[in-house]
Design an enzyme around this catalytic site. Structure first.
Site, short mmCIF file in Angstrom:
data_model
loop_
_atom_site.label_atom_id
_atom_site.label_comp_id
_atom_site.label_asym_id
_atom_site.label_seq_id
_atom_site.Cartn_x
_atom_site.Cartn_y
_atom_site.Cartn_z
N GLY A 10 0.19 5.10 1.36
CA GLY A 10 -0.99 5.06 2.25
C GLY A 10 -0.73 5.89 3.50
CG PHE A 11 -3.00 6.79 7.74
CD1 PHE A 11 -2.56 8.00 8.25
CD2 PHE A 11 -3.48 5.83 8.61
CE1 PHE A 11 -2.57 8.23 9.62
CE2 PHE A 11 -3.51 6.05 9.97
CZ PHE A 11 -3.05 7.24 10.48
CB ILE A 12 0.42 3.21 8.35
CG1 ILE A 12 -0.88 3.31 9.16
CG2 ILE A 12 1.59 2.74 9.24
CD1 ILE A 12 -1.37 2.01 9.76
CG LEU A 76 3.09 -1.06 5.64
CD1 LEU A 76 3.18 0.40 6.05
CD2 LEU A 76 2.96 -1.91 6.90
CB THR A 95 -6.15 -6.58 -2.35
OG1 THR A 95 -6.98 -6.13 -3.40
CG2 THR A 95 -5.02 -5.60 -2.14
CB ALA A 117 0.56 -4.24 8.16
CE1 TYR A 149 -8.11 -5.81 6.25
CE2 TYR A 149 -9.25 -5.06 8.23
CZ TYR A 149 -8.16 -5.02 7.39
OH TYR A 149 -7.11 -4.19 7.68
CE LYS A 153 -4.21 -7.19 5.96
NZ LYS A 153 -2.83 -7.00 5.44
#
Ligand code: UDP
Length: 332
Positions: A10-12, A76, A95, A117, A149, A153
């Site tokens: 992924g991006f991070i 992450l 997920t 994260a 979301y 989290k």
């Protein structure tokens, strides 16, 4: 050190992989490429200290093997991006909740330190700006998809902290505020890559709502630096940390800044939230982190200004293919 990064394509995650490899460490990535991209790790494939598995963390035998091999874990892997969340709430919840459950359970069997994260979304509709880690989380109604979301989290956070308290598994929770930089895709609605691509193509820049909502954009290189230092710090265990920038900008100002920096002729247009997301969509009007805690423990200070961030994203989207593998300066 051997580091496992779930969501490492992924991006991070891909920038975090770069940073650990640069230090001479061994990196293992597991990513199902649902929102990550193989292009993000293409430049690492020939590095003998880089190993990747294209699979989901839900595949327990595979994930267990990787946990076994590594010393520390960055979890992450998650469904991210407000657009994706609004469109696919089942996928988001499953997920995020199941993936974290699996990883904590596996990490606990081998007592491997794990950083999770989380997100600034968990502050929800709170008006206690700037948000502090011990502040209230104010969720919207369950009929509004966006909040799934934040809730998923928040459950991840509870679970990570419970594993520490009850089972002495060393866990760290980070709440990432809007993190941006090269390799972030606009595909899942993130505003900066979206605006930059629109401006470069001369298409209208789509400001949702009236553009008075504000955000603080943290540079991925700075964020990665903080993640590494928190993982290394013994006192970070069992705690929650905000990570991000505190340079606040309204979305309207952001659109104007992107337009100016790209010398674009794009028109700035205003799109009602109902049209952009779904009927009755609730946005967070302001989102500013209090970063005193991470600053005090590991000396975190965002180095990159918004102007610098925008220039790096513009360069990325107007540049050549090689730029994809460009290693960033990691924040000190
Ligand atoms: N936004 C926008 N135009 C876009 C995409 C996003 O105006 O094309 C707005 C969005 O409504 C929000 C802010 O930009 O107020 C940041 O959105 P993003 O999805 O990047 O992150 P969020 O802060 O919502 O998690």
């Amino acid at each position: 050190m051997r580091v496992l990064i779930t969501g490492g394509a992924g991006f991070i995650g891909s920038h975090l992989s770069d940073a650990y490899l640069e230090r001479g460490d061994e990196v293992y990535v597991i990513d199902d490429l649902s929102t990550g991209s193989i292009e993000n790790i293409q430049h690492l494939k020939n590095n003998p200290r880089f190993h990747y598995t294209i699979d989901s963390v839900h595949n327990q035998p595979i994930a267990a093997e990787l946990v076994d091999r590594c010393d520390v874990i960055f979890h992450l892997a998650a469904a991210v991006g407000v657009k994706l969340i609004v469109e696919s709430p089942v996928r988001t919840i499953e997920t995020n909740v199941r993936g974290t459950e699996v990883m904590l359970n596996l990490a606990n069997k081998k007592k491997k330190k794990m950083l999770i994260a989380s997100t600034s979304e968990v502050y929800g509709l709170s008006t206690e700006v700037p948000f502090r880690e011990d502040g209230h989380l104010v969720m919207g109604a369950t009929t509004k998809g966006r909040w799934s979301y934040a809730c998923s989290k928040a459950i991840d956070e509870f679970l990570a902290l419970a594993y520490w308290r009850e089972k002495k598994l060393p866990t760290i929770v980070v709440r990432l505020f809007n993190t941006v930089g090269p390799r972030q895709t606009g595909q899942y609605g993130m505003v900066i890559p979206t605006f930059v691509k629109q401006a470069l193509a001369g298409r209208p820049i789509t400001v949702y709502g009236d553009g008075t909502q504000s955000r603080c954009f943290g540079y991925v290189g700075d964020v990665v630096g903080a993640l590494i230092r928190l993982m290394e710090h013994p006192q970070a265990v069992g705690q929650v940390f905000n990570i991000g920038s505190n340079e606040e900008v309204t979305i309207r100002e952001l659109a104007e800044q992107v337009k100016a920096l790209t010398n674009s002729n794009s028109e700035i247009i205003f799109v009602p939230y109902d049209e952009a997301y779904e009927e009755g969509f609730e946005d967070m009007p302001r989102r500013v982190p209090d970063i005193t805690k991470v600053q005090a423990l590991v000396g975190f200070r965002p180095q990159m200004s918004l102007d610098g961030i925008l220039k790096s994203v513009i360069e990325y989207y107007s540049g050549s293919e090689q730029i994809r593998g460009q290693r960033l300066e990691v924040g000190k």
